[in-house]
Design a protein around this motif. Structure first.
Motif, short mmCIF file in Angstrom:
data_model
loop_
_atom_site.label_atom_id
_atom_site.label_comp_id
_atom_site.label_asym_id
_atom_site.label_seq_id
_atom_site.Cartn_x
_atom_site.Cartn_y
_atom_site.Cartn_z
N GLY A 73 0.80 -1.24 -0.13
CA GLY A 73 -0.26 0.01 0.01
C GLY A 73 0.77 1.05 0.03
N VAL A 74 0.29 2.33 -0.24
CA VAL A 74 0.91 3.59 0.00
C VAL A 74 0.14 4.64 0.68
N ALA A 75 0.56 5.05 1.74
CA ALA A 75 0.13 5.84 2.87
C ALA A 75 -0.04 7.38 2.30
N VAL A 76 -1.12 7.76 2.19
CA VAL A 76 -1.45 9.24 1.84
C VAL A 76 -1.38 9.89 3.18
N ASP A 77 -2.13 9.52 3.99
CA ASP A 77 -2.24 10.39 5.44
C ASP A 77 -2.50 9.29 6.44
N GLU A 78 -2.69 9.73 7.82
CA GLU A 78 -2.88 8.92 8.53
C GLU A 78 -4.48 7.87 8.70
N HIS A 79 -5.12 8.30 7.76
CA HIS A 79 -6.17 7.56 7.32
C HIS A 79 -6.72 7.23 5.92
N THR A 80 -5.68 7.13 5.12
CA THR A 80 -5.66 6.77 3.90
C THR A 80 -4.73 5.93 3.30
N ASN A 89 9.44 1.47 -5.51
CA ASN A 89 10.03 1.80 -4.32
C ASN A 89 11.54 2.02 -4.47
N CYS A 90 12.18 2.91 -4.15
CA CYS A 90 13.49 3.15 -4.20
C CYS A 90 14.10 3.35 -2.83
N GLY A 91 15.41 2.89 -2.60
CA GLY A 91 16.29 3.03 -1.51
C GLY A 91 16.59 1.59 -0.79
N ASP A 92 16.18 1.49 0.56
CA ASP A 92 16.44 0.25 1.09
C ASP A 92 15.40 -0.69 0.78
N PRO A 93 15.79 -2.11 0.61
CA PRO A 93 14.68 -3.10 0.33
C PRO A 93 13.81 -3.13 1.29
N ILE A 94 12.57 -3.56 0.85
CA ILE A 94 11.37 -3.49 1.88
C ILE A 94 11.23 -5.01 2.47
N THR A 95 11.33 -4.98 3.78
CA THR A 95 11.27 -6.22 4.40
C THR A 95 9.75 -7.00 4.26
N ALA A 101 4.90 0.73 1.10
CA ALA A 101 5.77 1.46 0.52
C ALA A 101 6.47 2.52 1.06
N PRO A 102 7.69 2.51 1.87
CA PRO A 102 8.29 3.76 2.20
C PRO A 102 8.64 4.81 1.33
N ALA A 103 8.97 4.53 0.28
CA ALA A 103 9.61 5.59 -0.83
C ALA A 103 8.89 5.31 -2.10
N PRO A 104 7.65 5.43 -2.25
CA PRO A 104 7.11 5.08 -3.67
C PRO A 104 7.61 6.12 -4.47
N ILE A 105 8.37 5.99 -5.68
CA ILE A 105 8.78 7.10 -6.48
C ILE A 105 7.78 7.06 -7.84
N VAL A 106 7.26 5.86 -8.19
CA VAL A 106 6.52 5.80 -9.31
C VAL A 106 5.41 4.87 -8.94
N ILE A 107 4.16 5.44 -9.43
CA ILE A 107 2.99 4.70 -9.15
C ILE A 107 2.36 4.52 -10.74
N VAL A 108 1.95 3.25 -10.86
CA VAL A 108 1.13 3.02 -11.93
C VAL A 108 -0.26 2.51 -11.89
N GLU A 109 -1.25 2.94 -12.37
CA GLU A 109 -2.64 2.44 -12.35
C GLU A 109 -3.20 2.23 -13.86
N LEU A 110 -3.74 1.09 -13.85
CA LEU A 110 -4.54 0.86 -15.00
C LEU A 110 -5.81 1.38 -15.04
N LEU A 111 -6.40 1.79 -16.25
CA LEU A 111 -7.62 2.28 -16.57
C LEU A 111 -8.50 1.28 -17.50
N TRP A 112 -9.44 0.85 -16.82
CA TRP A 112 -10.50 0.07 -17.48
C TRP A 112 -11.84 0.51 -17.81
N PRO A 113 -12.66 0.06 -18.76
CA PRO A 113 -13.99 0.62 -19.05
C PRO A 113 -14.62 0.79 -17.73
N THR A 114 -14.59 -0.11 -17.00
CA THR A 114 -15.39 -0.27 -15.56
C THR A 114 -14.85 0.51 -14.64
#
Length: 183
Positions: A73-80, A89-95, A101-114
């Motif tokens: 997941g990607v934390a946006v704020d304390e409730h999202t 994610n760049c930097g130290d490997p994720i355990t 993800a502690p440092a997401p640098i690129v996010i990809v979303e796919l768009l569908w008709p639904t």
């Protein structure tokens, strides 16, 4: 008479809750649990191809980053917390214990008709609040196009529609060919 205010779920509460509900995928939007729709086989296949293209581009460039498909997941704020289709994610490997993800640098979303346009707009605005994010890609398989939002020096995201050639993702310093995304 006013109904009592419901307490918003926090990210730690959501992560604990989601560990007990692994039969489906969920996001936390403004403190509320949101079930994500079941994906169709073509969606799963498309995500796999894009993930592979991103992972191979990172490897070719020797970038100190890792590509992930689902699961983090990607934390946006304390409730999202949003669950992007693919992230880098760049930097130290994720355990293995980490769910965000502690440092997401690129996010990809796919768009569908639904896809719900309102949901896509909310997520885009939420992702733009993530300090580490440099690139947000919205892939439209039907149009064979990518809407690339790039954060500029003024921290503003600038959109560009790409239909051929490649997309420069700097940072982390890779070129992503559209022929690989839509292979």
């Amino acid at each position: 008479m006013t109904a009592p205010a419901r307490e918003l779920m926090t990210i730690p509460e959501f992560l604990a809750w989601s560990e007990r509900h692994e039969e489906a995928r969920y996001e936390l939007a403004a403190g509320e649990i949101v079930a994500m729709p079941r994906e169709q086989p073509e969606q799963v296949t498309a995500k796999g191809k894009i993930w592979r293209a991103v992972a191979e581009a990172l490897a070719r460039a020797g970038a100190p980053c890792e590509a992930y498909v689902d699961g983090l997941g990607v934390a946006v704020d304390e409730h999202t917390v949003h669950a992007p289709d693919i992230l880098v994610n760049c930097g130290d490997p994720i355990t293995t214990e980490e769910r965000l993800a502690p440092a997401p640098i690129v996010i990809v979303e796919l768009l569908w008709p639904t896809s719900d346009p309102k949901d896509a707009n909310v997520k885009r605005e939420d992702y733009f609040r993530v300090a580490s994010l440099a690139h947000y890609l919205v892939v439209d398989p039907a149009r064979r196009a990518v809407l690339h939002y790039r954060r500029d020096a003024a921290a503003t995201f600038r959109p560009e529609t790409v239909t051929d050639g490649s997309i420069r993702l700097d940072p982390p310093g890779v070129d992503l060919a559209l022929r690989d995304i839509f292979a």
